[in-house]
Design an enzyme around this catalytic site. Sequence first.
Site, short mmCIF file in Angstrom:
data_model
loop_
_atom_site.label_atom_id
_atom_site.label_comp_id
_atom_site.label_asym_id
_atom_site.label_seq_id
_atom_site.Cartn_x
_atom_site.Cartn_y
_atom_site.Cartn_z
N ALA A 155 -22.12 -40.96 -53.58
CA ALA A 155 -21.43 -40.66 -52.31
C ALA A 155 -22.42 -39.98 -51.37
O ALA A 155 -22.61 -40.41 -50.23
CB ALA A 155 -20.23 -39.76 -52.56
N TYR A 156 -23.05 -38.93 -51.86
CA TYR A 156 -24.00 -38.16 -51.06
C TYR A 156 -25.21 -39.01 -50.66
O TYR A 156 -25.56 -39.12 -49.48
CB TYR A 156 -24.46 -36.94 -51.86
CG TYR A 156 -25.45 -36.06 -51.14
CD1 TYR A 156 -25.03 -35.17 -50.16
CD2 TYR A 156 -26.81 -36.10 -51.45
CE1 TYR A 156 -25.94 -34.35 -49.50
CE2 TYR A 156 -27.73 -35.29 -50.79
CZ TYR A 156 -27.29 -34.42 -49.83
OH TYR A 156 -28.19 -33.60 -49.18
N GLY A 157 -25.84 -39.63 -51.68
CA GLY A 157 -27.07 -40.38 -51.44
C GLY A 157 -26.87 -41.53 -50.46
O GLY A 157 -27.68 -41.75 -49.55
N SER A 159 -24.58 -41.73 -48.22
CA SER A 159 -24.29 -41.19 -46.87
C SER A 159 -25.60 -40.84 -46.16
O SER A 159 -25.70 -40.97 -44.95
CB SER A 159 -23.37 -39.97 -46.95
OG SER A 159 -24.08 -38.80 -47.35
N LYS A 160 -26.60 -40.42 -46.92
CA LYS A 160 -27.86 -40.00 -46.29
C LYS A 160 -28.68 -41.21 -45.82
O LYS A 160 -29.37 -41.12 -44.81
CB LYS A 160 -28.67 -39.12 -47.25
CG LYS A 160 -28.02 -37.75 -47.49
CD LYS A 160 -27.94 -36.93 -46.21
CE LYS A 160 -27.28 -35.58 -46.39
NZ LYS A 160 -27.21 -34.78 -45.18
#
Length: 286
Positions: A155-157, A159-160
């Site tokens: 999710a984080y990766g 999004s970046k």
Amino acid sequence: MGILTGKVAVITGSTRGLGLAIAQAYAAEGAAVVVSSRSAQAVEQTAADFRARGWQAAGMSVDVADLAQVQSLAALAVKEFGKIDIWVNNAGVTGPYGPTAQFDPRVFEGVVRTNILGTYYGSITALSHFKKQGGGKLINMLGMGYNKPAPWQNAYGSSKVWIRHFTKALAAENKDQTGIGIFALNPGMVLTDLLVRNEVIAGSEEKLKSFPVIVRMWAKPAEEPAKKAVWLAGPATDGKTGIEGNVFTTGVLVRGALRELWWKVTGTAPKTSEVDMTTVAPWQPD
Ligand SMILES: NC(=O)c1ccc[n+]([C@@H]2O[C@H](COP(=O)([O-])OP(=O)(O)OC[C@H]3O[C@@H](n4cnc5c(N)ncnc54)[C@H](OP(=O)(O)O)[C@@H]3O)[C@@H](O)[C@H]2O)c1
């Protein structure tokens, strides 16, 4: 007189961690700063601390995933200080470490809302002010995953990498707008809550076994990347756009690894770790 004297900066997610360090560094360089996060109490306290240090500061509690709130933040900056010269989309969240299919969809959605929608809303809001004023600098925050897939932090990766492409496209679209600089910043690993207060989905603990050592090797105090954020916002980048600042350089990588090796060889590696891990249950579909 600092290099940002006379400038007005808005920094999202600036009541702790990297955003706070950036706001402090900007204020120390003479900028008037507008701080924000979702916590009204933290915003009030941060703005009061800044003013007590003799810095010009205002603040508003804002969820960056809400466009109307982001627009109110911009309006506050204009009301208090007359303009916006620098806007940093810093607010970001991660969620637990673990397989994508076991990630609670509501948490996934929260990452998308803060990291993706928050950056989008902040960018279009800042840009509309910059166009009216005839200039300004926008800085969007990258992070792990911006240049390669981030398994177990999908999710984080992802999004970046979205933020990276979004920022590059925005810079290309606005490259003929004199005075507008659109930048991205990869701050490297930073010693903040986001990095060291980890949640891990039960069953994935083993995959994080070496994480405390990785943090020890490469994480830096937030003041380090904040210096790069000052450079991006300052006169060195006047007339430029599309710059991707990177604090996680080969030098940082090699120095951290060599220091760790030295500690291993000499048996002097620190016994304690800054990393704190809480296990959470995997999400199960109904
Ligand atoms: N730490 C690292 O190693 C690292 C590495 C690479 C990139 N980054 C990036 O750097 C940025 C800052 O991270 P950090 O490590 O400083 O995180 P942090 O210590 O967890 O601080 C995050 C800040 O953002 C605020 N925030 C979170 N969600 C928000 C929302 N929806 N609306 C408004 N404010 C919100 C938080 O306050 P509230 O919770 O009170 O709202 C807090 O002030 C993030 O974009 C992160 O991805 C960090």
